[in-house]
Enzyme design. Structure first.
Site, PDB file in Angstrom:
ATOM      1  N   ASP A  60       0.818  -1.214   0.000  1.00 20.23           N
ATOM      2  CA  ASP A  60       0.000   0.000   0.000  1.00 20.23           C
ATOM      3  C   ASP A  60       0.853   1.266   0.000  1.00 20.23           C
ATOM      4  OD1 ASP A  60      -2.196  -1.629   0.159  1.00 20.23           O
ATOM      5  OD2 ASP A  60      -2.975  -0.782   2.028  1.00 20.23           O
ATOM      6  N   HIS A 206       3.796  -2.372   3.236  1.00 19.70           N
ATOM      7  CA  HIS A 206       3.877  -1.019   2.686  1.00 19.70           C
ATOM      8  C   HIS A 206       5.230  -0.806   2.027  1.00 19.70           C
ATOM      9  CE1 HIS A 206       0.687  -0.824   5.713  1.00 19.70           C
ATOM     10  NE2 HIS A 206       0.185   0.188   5.032  1.00 19.70           N
TER      11      HIS A 206
END
Length: 252
Positions: A60, A206
């Site tokens: 993400d 991430h």
């Protein structure tokens, strides 16, 4: 007349409050799916469950020129492809990096334009944010995204309706690494991910610290080789969501 108008006005006022309360509940109810403990039971279709011999690897918040290229290099070394949920505002800063993701065989998905919790936004603002991100991603990468994941994993009724309208499938995750914290390390990320890792699951990491503790992306990067080795040792294929065939049924 005043004796009649007063109770009617009061009734209308009460019904207005109740209606507003009902709308607020309807707006916020999907946000319960953000809770890891209840999601498998409440909304299993959002967990990203798929084939039991496959694990979907997702990232993400990127793309970020300071960190994403390191993930690209590590994934290339491992021979693994992943799904990257992009922020529109990050992509417009470096569209070439978005195209590089696609050229390397990775899947591109929508994380929104701004990284803001949807509960604090109106339905129209939510729709504009998702549609703007979808359009930017399609225009700048030449790829039509198929998946949507909201910031913080917090969905609203408006977000679900917009995703449906735009042809995007909402998906969250079944396990994460808590790699956004200042205290995260490669060991802690690997340990946290594998605690709930199972065939058919979806992993959230991430590839940037743009919404997290400075430098926290290094914990995810450091955990990545061990995560790949762990999956392979368990006989699990690791790849993007497009190869995952996500269903609404949790693995046994």
């Amino acid at each position: 007349m005043s004796n009649l108008i007063d109770p009617v006005a009061k009734a209308l006022a009460v019904s207005g409050v109740l209606a507003a309360g009902s709308l607020a509940v309807a707006h916020a109810a999907p946000a319960l799916s953000a809770l890891n403990a209840v999601r498998p039971w409440l909304t299993p279709e959002l967990c990203g469950y798929g084939d039991t011999d496959h694990v979907a690897l997702t990232f993400d918040d990127g793309p970020d020129p300071a960190s994403t290229p390191h993930f690209l290099a590590e994934l290339d070394r491992a021979g693994v492809r992943a799904t990257f949920f992009l922020l529109g505002r990050m992509l417009v800063r470096d569209p070439g990096l978005g195209r590089e993701l696609v050229a390397a065989g990775h899947e591109i998905a929508v994380h929104g334009y701004q990284h803001r919790c949807l509960l604090a936004r109106t339905p129209s603002a939510v729709r504009d944010d998702i549609a703007r991100a979808r359009d930017v991603i399609a225009d700048l990468t030449g790829t039509q995204p198929a998946w949507y994941r909201p910031p913080y994993g917090v969905l609203t009724a408006g977000a679900l309706a917009t995703a449906r309208e735009l042809g995007l499938t909402p998906v969250l995750w079944s396990t994460w690494g808590r790699d956004w914290t200042a205290t995260a390390t490669p060991d802690s990320v690997h340990r946290t991910v594998t605690r709930r890792l199972a065939g058919g699951g979806t992993v959230l990491l991430h590839d940037t610290d743009c919404t997290a503790a400075p430098g926290s992306w290094r914990s995810a990067l450091g955990a990545l080789p061990r995560l790949v080795d762990t999956c392979r040792a368990r006989g699990l294929r690791l790849g993007p969501l497009r190869e995952h065939r996500a269903t609404a049924v949790a693995p046994a």
